[in-house]
Design an enzyme around this catalytic site. Structure first.
Site, PDB file in Angstrom:
ATOM      1  N   GLU A 113      62.775 -28.021 -12.351  1.00 17.67           N
ATOM      2  CA  GLU A 113      63.931 -27.620 -13.159  1.00 17.67           C
ATOM      3  C   GLU A 113      63.533 -26.646 -14.262  1.00 17.67           C
ATOM      4  O   GLU A 113      64.296 -25.736 -14.597  1.00 17.67           O
ATOM      5  CB  GLU A 113      64.589 -28.875 -13.731  1.00 17.67           C
ATOM      6  CG  GLU A 113      65.234 -29.735 -12.650  1.00 17.67           C
ATOM      7  CD  GLU A 113      65.339 -31.208 -13.000  1.00 17.67           C
ATOM      8  OE1 GLU A 113      65.137 -31.555 -14.186  1.00 17.67           O
ATOM      9  OE2 GLU A 113      65.609 -32.015 -12.092  1.00 17.67           O
ATOM     10  N   GLU A 133      64.218 -36.735  -6.750  1.00 18.18           N
ATOM     11  CA  GLU A 133      64.974 -37.722  -7.535  1.00 18.18           C
ATOM     12  C   GLU A 133      65.698 -38.752  -6.669  1.00 18.18           C
ATOM     13  O   GLU A 133      65.701 -39.948  -6.984  1.00 18.18           O
ATOM     14  CB  GLU A 133      65.973 -37.001  -8.449  1.00 18.18           C
ATOM     15  CG  GLU A 133      65.358 -36.362  -9.684  1.00 18.18           C
ATOM     16  CD  GLU A 133      64.780 -34.984  -9.434  1.00 18.18           C
ATOM     17  OE1 GLU A 133      64.318 -34.363 -10.401  1.00 18.18           O
ATOM     18  OE2 GLU A 133      64.776 -34.539  -8.270  1.00 18.18           O
TER      19      GLU A 133
END
Length: 257
Positions: A113, A133
């Site tokens: 990210e 995730e």
């Protein structure tokens, strides 16, 4: 400046920030985010810095959040951590100077990210990108739900996020996730070359263009075109503009003689 979890250097108009927790593959804890933000603030305030490079020390860019630090947080503490993380990500996305991610090795989770939040991504061939995730009952942060779609399209973004598949540098280039893939040993050389090419241009022009590109994602075409007029006027009446025009005329005259 001295930092606990990063190495921070400046040369030839370029600030280089190296995430420096190689013993845990640059897993990101609170201190690393704090140090990263402090270095970015220093670079923002230094007129001599035109471009910032973020990379990782050792075998990884970053493998994401440090799970040892996160496992004992209360829900309230976790919310506070996530909100702080989001605020740092906003500042990176809206940063007034270009940021290039030089991705070496693993860029996973919040490390992935961080790379997405940068303006340009150059990857080593051995780089590995992924959002794991959903494997561990978590979710993405850092604006990735939009940033990833902007780069690779909604269908591919869903595939990557739903499957938790890792991809290498060449595949990342093929799908548009990174601007360029280079041999591992040339990663910093190629990244620095691009940074210096950017640094040769007007910092003010790049600042207003970058702001306009962000505005374009949310504003109407009419509002964007109004902004373009004001941005252009702000640029062309600077002292730097006059100096650049004089340099251009001198080069043109030299070519004639």
């Amino acid at each position: 400046m001295e930092f606990e979890t990063i190495i921070y250097e400046k040369q030839d108009g370029v600030a280089v920030i190296r995430l420096n927790r190689p013993q845990v593959l640059n897993a990101m804890n609170r201190q690393l985010w704090t140090d990263l933000e402090a270095a970015l603030e220093d670079a923002r305030g230094d007129d001599g810095v035109k471009v910032v490079i973020i990379t990782g020390e050792g075998r990884a860019f970053s493998t994401g959040a440090d799970l040892k630090e996160s496992k004992d947080r209360t829900p309230e503490e976790y919310r506070e951590y996530l909100e702080n993380l989001q605020e740092v990500s906003r500042r990176i996305i809206r940063y007034p100077k270009p940021i290039i991610a030089a991705v070496n090795g693993y860029a996973l989770g919040s490390g992935y990210e961080l790379a997405l939040a940068c303006d340009i991504r150059i990857a080593a061939e051995s780089a590995k990108f992924g959002s794991p995730e959903a494997r561990v009952s978590s979710s993405v942060t850092g604006g990735a739900m939009r940033l990833l779609q902007d780069l690779v399209g909604p269908g591919k973004a869903k595939e990557l996020l739903f499957t938790c598949e890792f991809i290498d540098g060449k595949e990342a280039e093929r799908i548009g996730l990174v601007n360029r893939v280079v041999p591992d040993e040339r990663l910093m050389e190629e990244t620095m070359a691009m940074a210096k090419k950017i640094a040769e241009n007007s910092a003010f022009s790049i600042k207003v263009i970058k702001r306009g590109l962000e505005l374009a994602k949310e504003a109407s075409l009419e509002a964007l075109m109004d902004y373009e007029v004001e941005a252009c006027l702000a640029c062309v009446f600077t002292k730097e503009r006059q100096e650049k025009l004089e340099e251009f005329e001198k080069r043109k005259e030299k070519r004639r003689t």
